[in-house]
Design a protein around this motif. Structure first.
Motif, PDB file in Angstrom:
ATOM      1  N   UNK A 314       0.814  -1.213   0.000  1.00 36.44           N
ATOM      2  CA  UNK A 314       0.000   0.000   0.000  1.00 36.44           C
ATOM      3  C   UNK A 314       0.845   1.259   0.000  1.00 36.44           C
ATOM      4  N   UNK A 315       1.849   1.319   0.859  1.00 36.86           N
ATOM      5  CA  UNK A 315       2.708   2.503   0.889  1.00 36.86           C
ATOM      6  C   UNK A 315       3.478   2.632  -0.415  1.00 36.86           C
ATOM      7  N   UNK A 316       3.919   1.509  -0.967  1.00 40.13           N
ATOM      8  CA  UNK A 316       4.584   1.551  -2.273  1.00 40.13           C
ATOM      9  C   UNK A 316       3.628   2.081  -3.336  1.00 40.13           C
ATOM     10  N   UNK A 317       2.350   1.692  -3.257  1.00 36.12           N
ATOM     11  CA  UNK A 317       1.350   2.184  -4.211  1.00 36.12           C
ATOM     12  C   UNK A 317       1.083   3.669  -4.033  1.00 36.12           C
ATOM     13  N   UNK A 341      -8.917   8.352  -8.578  1.00 37.02           N
ATOM     14  CA  UNK A 341      -9.250   7.051  -9.147  1.00 37.02           C
ATOM     15  C   UNK A 341      -9.003   5.928  -8.143  1.00 37.02           C
ATOM     16  N   UNK A 342      -7.943   6.047  -7.341  1.00 32.90           N
ATOM     17  CA  UNK A 342      -7.693   5.061  -6.291  1.00 32.90           C
ATOM     18  C   UNK A 342      -8.800   5.115  -5.247  1.00 32.90           C
ATOM     19  N   UNK A 343      -9.214   6.319  -4.853  1.00 32.03           N
ATOM     20  CA  UNK A 343     -10.318   6.466  -3.901  1.00 32.03           C
ATOM     21  C   UNK A 343     -11.595   5.839  -4.470  1.00 32.03           C
ATOM     22  N   UNK A 388      -4.349   4.599   0.169  1.00 27.24           N
ATOM     23  CA  UNK A 388      -5.125   5.682   0.793  1.00 27.24           C
ATOM     24  C   UNK A 388      -4.769   5.833   2.259  1.00 27.24           C
ATOM     25  N   UNK A 389      -4.534   4.714   2.940  1.00 23.15           N
ATOM     26  CA  UNK A 389      -4.101   4.788   4.342  1.00 23.15           C
ATOM     27  C   UNK A 389      -2.748   5.477   4.434  1.00 23.15           C
ATOM     28  N   UNK A 390      -1.861   5.188   3.484  1.00 27.30           N
ATOM     29  CA  UNK A 390      -0.552   5.839   3.475  1.00 27.30           C
ATOM     30  C   UNK A 390      -0.693   7.342   3.263  1.00 27.30           C
ATOM     31  N   UNK A 459     -14.495   4.481   7.302  1.00 28.96           N
ATOM     32  CA  UNK A 459     -13.915   5.207   6.173  1.00 28.96           C
ATOM     33  C   UNK A 459     -12.733   6.037   6.649  1.00 28.96           C
ATOM     34  N   UNK A 460     -11.689   6.063   5.852  1.00 26.47           N
ATOM     35  CA  UNK A 460     -10.536   6.898   6.167  1.00 26.47           C
ATOM     36  C   UNK A 460     -10.923   8.371   6.061  1.00 26.47           C
ATOM     37  N   UNK A 461     -10.375   9.228   6.922  1.00 25.79           N
ATOM     38  CA  UNK A 461     -10.747  10.652   6.896  1.00 25.79           C
ATOM     39  C   UNK A 461     -10.000  11.431   5.818  1.00 25.79           C
ATOM     40  N   UNK A 462      -9.775  10.818   4.675  1.00 23.84           N
ATOM     41  CA  UNK A 462      -8.948  11.440   3.656  1.00 23.84           C
ATOM     42  C   UNK A 462      -9.557  12.723   3.081  1.00 23.84           C
ATOM     43  N   UNK A 463     -10.855  12.772   2.763  1.00 25.67           N
ATOM     44  CA  UNK A 463     -11.393  14.035   2.236  1.00 25.67           C
ATOM     45  C   UNK A 463     -11.208  15.204   3.203  1.00 25.67           C
TER      46      UNK A 463
END
Length: 606
Positions: A314-317, A341-343, A388-390, A459-463
């Motif tokens: 994941x971190x590599x991605x 697109x990943x999201x 996304x976590x990364x 859900x990750x708080x990415x937004x």
């Protein structure tokens, strides 16, 4: 004493390599030989031994030795004085980056597919003699590999060496009349090898890969962890994939993914290829040298389980596309399109609500690498959600440290502690250690972040995090089957209806490849594998399906006809409005100075 191998392309049209193994000092109790059941980097039991079609052994006097098969991947020889010679034939027709391949135009192999290990002597140095094929048409064939030469001239058949069996199987070999060129990055020679028909612009490819390599080498710190590196690409009509190795990568790409001399822009297909190269190159640090403890060393007899694949894949991605931006190959808008697109990929699968990232990592052997028609409903990818976590972790560290630390610092700390001298200490990252090192490197207590991101399906708080960096987020309905994500201005009511299924073109209709839980197709009783042929008595195909679905208002009931196997079935389909499952990102025009400064520090650009 060394372990000696000889490998020759023996029957090109039959796809056979002949291998000779010489053991100078066999086990006095009787030597055991074995072949790996999986290849590092691809977490599936592949049973390479099934491709060994004949095997015989003899002693120094030329007398035959009995060979007893112990199980699916091990052989037993009787007690005998050395040297012992073992000869065997390997079928090689796997056109992938994981196994071995041979025909009249090309040869390729990973050591895991062709080199038997000598039990108890895996730490001994190895020598390999690569033998040229005998056909006239193969006279131009050359060799490409990151294996150190042991007398062979650069690019030629001859003898090569490795310090151990583990090293031997981590240098794939390409044979053929391939195209090749070299460039230097931070003083290290890098070779580009392209097999198959292509129209690649090597000048541009060298320039772009050099930027990727130099950025990543400098991210972790010079010098690079290898004396030279090889990018091997097999070109086909529609190939895609890669597998990392300690000083090389084996790649597959579609012919049109490569740059062309007349290109004036960076096409999305070439951008994808550069992202693939960036991903596998980053693995030179993150998984080949910074490793989970479960892979230090690899147990190639059985599955090796870890909950940390999210961190290594994941971190590599996350860094693969970010590298393209920071190296100056794509603009911010292009990077945000890729991130959106990943999201979107994660958002469109109900599996994100059922499987945590740690569970996804642990279940790679039985779920991710064995996907079926129900996979979108049952699993989440540790590649995409891991990326996304990364991203969320990077932004969280930057915010909580007021810009003093980032995920870059975490990766460098892991490199210094585990990767830089891995060949000496052989220590991997324990299951509970990655988070501890990350918190130490960031100077923060990140326990709450990891609990949510790794061990829950929230859900990750990415937004919300992106908003603090001056980036707007949009969650909208999909605008047609080709919509992979990205910012779009949609007209009111223009989203249309959703079938609630993933589809593929099929002669006479549209095949449902995956039926999504709760969608219209699922509720109507349609299943993956059904071929939809008509809606409301009108023929449908891949080209007109979206138009047909959009010709009725949401809530309409439509008669659907489909073939399940060879039987025609009829179902009532209640059309539902397309759900908001597609993300778009763009830089905010109203961001304050603090957000702009954070964005510049993160992305290296305004």
């Amino acid at each position: 004493m060394t372990i000696d191998y000889r490998i020759a392309p023996a029957d090109l049209s039959g796809h056979y390599f002949d291998v000779t193994l010489t053991i100078a000092e066999p086990d006095p109790a009787g030597q055991v030989l074995w072949l790996p059941v999986w290849i590092p980097g691809s977490y599936l039991i592949r049973e390479f031994a099934r491709h060994i079609v004949a095997l015989e052994a003899g002693n120094a006097d030329g007398a035959a030795l009995a060979v007893t098969k112990l199980d699916k991947h091990r052989w037993q020889l009787p007690p005998a004085a050395g040297p012992i010679t073992v000869k065997y034939r390997v079928y090689a027709f796997d056109l992938s980056v994981r196994g071995a391949y041979l025909d009249e135009t090309r040869g390729f192999f990973n050591g895991t597919a062709v080199f038997l290990a000598v039990a108890g002597q895996e730490a001994r140095p190895c020598r390999v003699k690569l033998v040229a094929p005998k056909g006239k048409a193969q006279k131009p064939w050359r060799v490409a590999t990151s294996l150190p030469a042991d007398g062979a001239k650069a690019g030629e058949f001859g003898r090569y060496r490795a310090g151990s069996y583990d090293e031997l199987i981590d240098h794939p070999v390409e044979l053929g009349d391939f195209a090749s060129d070299t460039f230097k990055a931070c003083g290290v020679e890098h070779q580009i090898v392209i097999a198959g028909r292509h129209r690649a612009d090597f000048k541009r490819l060298k320039r772009d890969l050099k930027k990727i390599c130099e950025y990543q080498i400098r991210l972790f710190g010079e010098p690079a962890p290898f004396p030279r590196y090889v990018f091997m690409t097999m070109v086909t009509g529609d190939g895609y994939g890669g597998l990392e190795h300690r000083a090389s990568t084996a790649l597959m790409a579609a012919r049109d993914d490569l740059p062309r001399a007349h290109d004036t822009e960076l096409r999305p297909a070439y951008r994808q290829y550069l992202g693939l190269c960036s991903h596998e190159y980053f693995h030179s640090w993150n998984v080949k040298r910074i490793k989970p403890a479960a892979y230090a060393p690899y147990d190639l007899h059985r599955e090796s389980y870890t909950r940390l694949l999210w961190a290594f894949e994941g971190i590599t991605s996350y860094y693969d596309d970010l590298t393209l931006l920071r190296a100056g190959l794509i603009p911010v808008a292009s990077y945000l399109e890729l991130l959106s697109q990943t999201m979107t990929q994660v958002q469109r699968g109900a599996g994100r609500l059922k499987q945590t990232l740690e569970e996804a990592s642990l279940d790679a052997w039985v779920k991710y690498y064995r996907q079926d028609e129900n996979s979108p409903n049952a699993l989440v990818s540790y590649y995409t959600k891991g990326a996304l976590a990364a991203a969320a972790l990077d932004l969280t560290i930057r915010l909580r440290s007021d810009g003093a630390r980032s995920l870059d610092d975490v990766m460098r700390a892991l490199w210094r502690r585990f990767g830089m001298n891995f060949e000496v200490h052989g220590q991997g990252v324990a299951e509970d250690e990655w988070e501890r090192v990350a918190s130490e490197a960031a100077g923060l207590d990140l326990a709450d972040f990891f609990e949510q991101a790794l061990r829950s399906t929230e859900a990750l708080p990415l937004p919300e995090l992106l908003g603090r960096f001056g980036i707007d987020s949009q969650l909208r309905p999909m605008a047609g089957g080709a919509d992979k994500g990205g910012w779009k201005e949609l007209a009111p009511g223009g989203a249309g209806n959703s079938l609630g299924a993933r589809v593929a073109a099929e002669a006479g209709g549209v095949k449902l490849t995956h039926v999504l839980e709760g969608g219209a197709a699922h509720v109507a009783g349609l299943s993956a594998g059904d071929v939809l042929v008509a809606l409301d008595g009108l023929r449908v195909n891949a080209g007109n399906l979206d138009a047909h679905l959009g010709s009725w208002p949401a809530g309409s009931r439509v008669v659907a006809h489909a073939f399940r196997r060879d039987e025609l079935i009829e179902r009532e389909l209640m059309l539902t409005a397309a759900v908001a499952d597609t993300w778009g990102l763009r830089t905010s025009t109203g961001a304050d100075d603090a957000a702009l400064a954070r964005r510049r520090a993160w992305l290296g650009s305004a």
